[in-house]
Enzyme design. Structure first.
Site, PDB file in Angstrom:
ATOM      1  N   ASP A 154      41.447 -23.920  -3.898  1.00 32.62           N
ATOM      2  CA  ASP A 154      41.912 -23.758  -5.284  1.00 32.62           C
ATOM      3  C   ASP A 154      42.218 -22.304  -5.646  1.00 32.62           C
ATOM      4  O   ASP A 154      41.718 -21.371  -5.034  1.00 32.62           O
ATOM      5  CB  ASP A 154      40.898 -24.343  -6.278  1.00 32.62           C
ATOM      6  CG  ASP A 154      39.483 -23.787  -6.087  1.00 32.62           C
ATOM      7  OD1 ASP A 154      39.137 -23.406  -4.953  1.00 32.62           O
ATOM      8  OD2 ASP A 154      38.730 -23.727  -7.073  1.00 32.62           O
ATOM      9  N   GLU A 185      36.460 -25.016  -5.646  1.00 35.59           N
ATOM     10  CA  GLU A 185      35.296 -24.161  -5.368  1.00 35.59           C
ATOM     11  C   GLU A 185      34.945 -23.323  -6.586  1.00 35.59           C
ATOM     12  O   GLU A 185      33.794 -23.030  -6.842  1.00 35.59           O
ATOM     13  CB  GLU A 185      35.558 -23.254  -4.160  1.00 35.59           C
ATOM     14  CG  GLU A 185      34.300 -22.568  -3.627  1.00 35.59           C
ATOM     15  CD  GLU A 185      33.794 -21.413  -4.471  1.00 35.59           C
ATOM     16  OE1 GLU A 185      32.571 -21.249  -4.568  1.00 35.59           O
ATOM     17  OE2 GLU A 185      34.615 -20.676  -5.036  1.00 35.59           O
ATOM     18  N   GLU A 186      35.975 -22.915  -7.335  1.00 38.22           N
ATOM     19  CA  GLU A 186      35.727 -22.056  -8.500  1.00 38.22           C
ATOM     20  C   GLU A 186      35.084 -22.829  -9.650  1.00 38.22           C
ATOM     21  O   GLU A 186      34.732 -22.251 -10.669  1.00 38.22           O
ATOM     22  CB  GLU A 186      37.045 -21.414  -8.980  1.00 38.22           C
ATOM     23  CG  GLU A 186      37.764 -20.577  -7.931  1.00 38.22           C
ATOM     24  CD  GLU A 186      37.060 -19.262  -7.609  1.00 38.22           C
ATOM     25  OE1 GLU A 186      36.020 -18.973  -8.235  1.00 38.22           O
ATOM     26  OE2 GLU A 186      37.546 -18.545  -6.717  1.00 38.22           O
ATOM     27  N   HIS A 226      39.265 -12.086  -8.104  1.00 38.57           N
ATOM     28  CA  HIS A 226      39.429 -12.633  -9.463  1.00 38.57           C
ATOM     29  C   HIS A 226      40.156 -11.661 -10.401  1.00 38.57           C
ATOM     30  O   HIS A 226      40.089 -11.816 -11.610  1.00 38.57           O
ATOM     31  CB  HIS A 226      38.080 -13.033 -10.094  1.00 38.57           C
ATOM     32  CG  HIS A 226      37.429 -14.206  -9.411  1.00 38.57           C
ATOM     33  ND1 HIS A 226      36.545 -15.066 -10.055  1.00 38.57           N
ATOM     34  CD2 HIS A 226      37.524 -14.672  -8.151  1.00 38.57           C
ATOM     35  CE1 HIS A 226      36.126 -15.994  -9.203  1.00 38.57           C
ATOM     36  NE2 HIS A 226      36.714 -15.771  -8.035  1.00 38.57           N
TER      37      HIS A 226
END
Ligand SMILES: [Zn+2]
Ligand SMILES: [Zn+2]
Length: 422
Positions: free
Chosen positions: A96, A162-163, A394
């Site tokens: 993702d 995953e996030e 990020h």
């Protein structure tokens, strides 16, 4: 003496087959980089990885794998059975992207936009999961040509979200486990990696035991009694109680936790209460996070925070409750498996390029696989050699050097092969 010719043949044939696998790894690099650029340019948010999953599934099917799609919503699992019987090893890549607007000037820069929690945003592979997908697709292709060398089965797990899934949705590694991804055939061990923007290309970093933190989010509701700001004795002040609670939490870290075992963090990141200077309000809300690297410490800290929240509020005449939301468990590298597999990492990167790292207080949901089967997770260098600084994951300027990918292919290939064959 008479065994010499046979021995020679053996050496030559094993050297030959080794070269072929090595050569296939070298040859796959341009494809891996091309896939990476494709995924980078076409990022999708957590639990929305539809096109990503389609491309992965097509690739695995083209290699003749048994392929499962729609696992944990958008996950893809490929199964490759070796020619020889043996154990089952899983290799995992998360797939993702994030609601971040890319600021890099790259030929394959992401221009994708989407809506996240009602806000329009750019979408970017700002954690580098595009590299994870491409590396694992490369490993799959390499192994598809060497089934004869595989003693057992390799499961390729392409994991969504995953996030973290959007609020109200399930997803990620925990849902994959719940849906049985580690069963049929039952997985004996799992390996995973994370590209790292601050680790130089060619380097692998690892740590036995707790490597990344268990992450909890918590919400505290403090109830007091509203009164005039000039007459605190007429009510119960939830802001004052909140201060005492926060103070209490920090004593759990500094006075009660054995920080020689592992570090731990409690952070209150948000306090909401009150409307104006001369009103003592009725309630307060605290939101924060706990980071731990040891399962027992985690349990103890959560228990003590719950006790303190309730008893401190009560001691000052109010009431308080705390709720925890578990985001990840401790990313725990099984010490035996880690020492067993260290030679494979060293073979891939060169002994001097495999480095022990300190634990980090960030979290990773690979931990849910490791809760069920022994696993090893490591960092892969993605920083251009010569650079000394890197933009963090990020962020809009996050960047990964393509030259780091090939070591990921090598390391995952050796890990799987050596695990099954030794
Ligand atoms: Zn991330
Ligand atoms: Zn990540």
């Amino acid at each position: 003496m008479k065994f010499l010719p046979a021995l020679c043949c053996l050496i030559i044939s094993s050297a030959f087959s080794q070269t072929t696998l090595e050569q296939d790894i070298i040859d796959i690099e341009p494809k891996v980089i091309e896939w990476r650029h494709h995924f980078h340019q076409n990022p999708e948010l957590s639990n929305r990885e539809f096109k990503t999953a389609k491309k992965i599934a097509e690739h695995l099917k083209s290699l003749g794998f048994e392929v499962q799609t729609g696992v944990a919503k958008t996950g893809v699992v490929g199964i490759l059975k070796g020619d020889l019987p043996g154990k089952v090893v899983a290799l995992r890549a998360d797939i993702d992207a994030l609601p971040v607007t890319e600021r890099n000037d790259l030929p394959f820069k992401s221009e994708v936009r989407d809506t996240f929690l009602g806000t329009e945003t750019g979408v970017m592979h700002a954690c580098g999961h595009d590299t994870h997908i491409s590396i694992l697709m490369g490993v799959a292709e390499v192994f598809s040509k060497h089934k004869d060398k595989i003693k057992g089965t390799i499961k390729f797990i392409f994991q969504p979200a995953e996030e973290g899934p959007p609020p109200g949705e399930e997803g990620g590694a925990s849902l994959m486990v719940k849906e049985g991804v580690l069963e049929n055939p039952k997985v004996d061990a799992i390996f995973g990696l994370h590209i790292n923007s601050a680790t130089p290309v060619g380097t692998i970093k690892y740590k036995p035991g707790g490597m990344m933190a268990a992450v909890e989010r918590f919400v505290v509701n403090v109830k007091g009694k509203q009164t005039h700001g000039s007459q605190p004795w007429g009510g119960v002040d939830p802001i004052y109680i909140s201060a005492k609670i926060i103070d209490g939490y920090q004593s759990i870290i500094s006075r009660e936790s054995n920080l020689l075992v592992e570090p731990a963090v409690i952070t209150v990141g948000k306090i909401t209460s009150g409307v104006r200077f001369n009103i003592i309000p009725e309630s307060a809300e605290l939101i924060g996070t706990v980071r731990t690297l040891d399962a027992d410490m985690r349990t103890k800290i959560i228990t003590r925070m719950t006790e303190m929240t309730e008893t401190i509020a009560k001691a000052y005449g109010g009431e308080a409750t705390i709720e925890f939301q578990e985001n990840t468990l401790v990313t725990y590298n099984d010490p035996d498996l880690t020492s067993q597999m260290l030679p494979s990492l060293e073979k891939a990167a060169g002994k001097d390029n495999v480095k022990l790292m300190k634990a980090v207080t960030g979290g990773e949901d690979f931990s849910y696989f490791q809760e069920v089967v022994p696993g090893l997770y490591f960092y892969l260098g993605g920083m251009t050699p010569g650079n000394t600084e890197a933009f963090p994951h990020h962020t809009p300027d996050f960047k990964i050097d393509d030259n780091g990918l090939i070591l990921g292919v090598k390391a995952m290939t050796y890990l799987a092969l050596d695990y099954l064959n030794n």
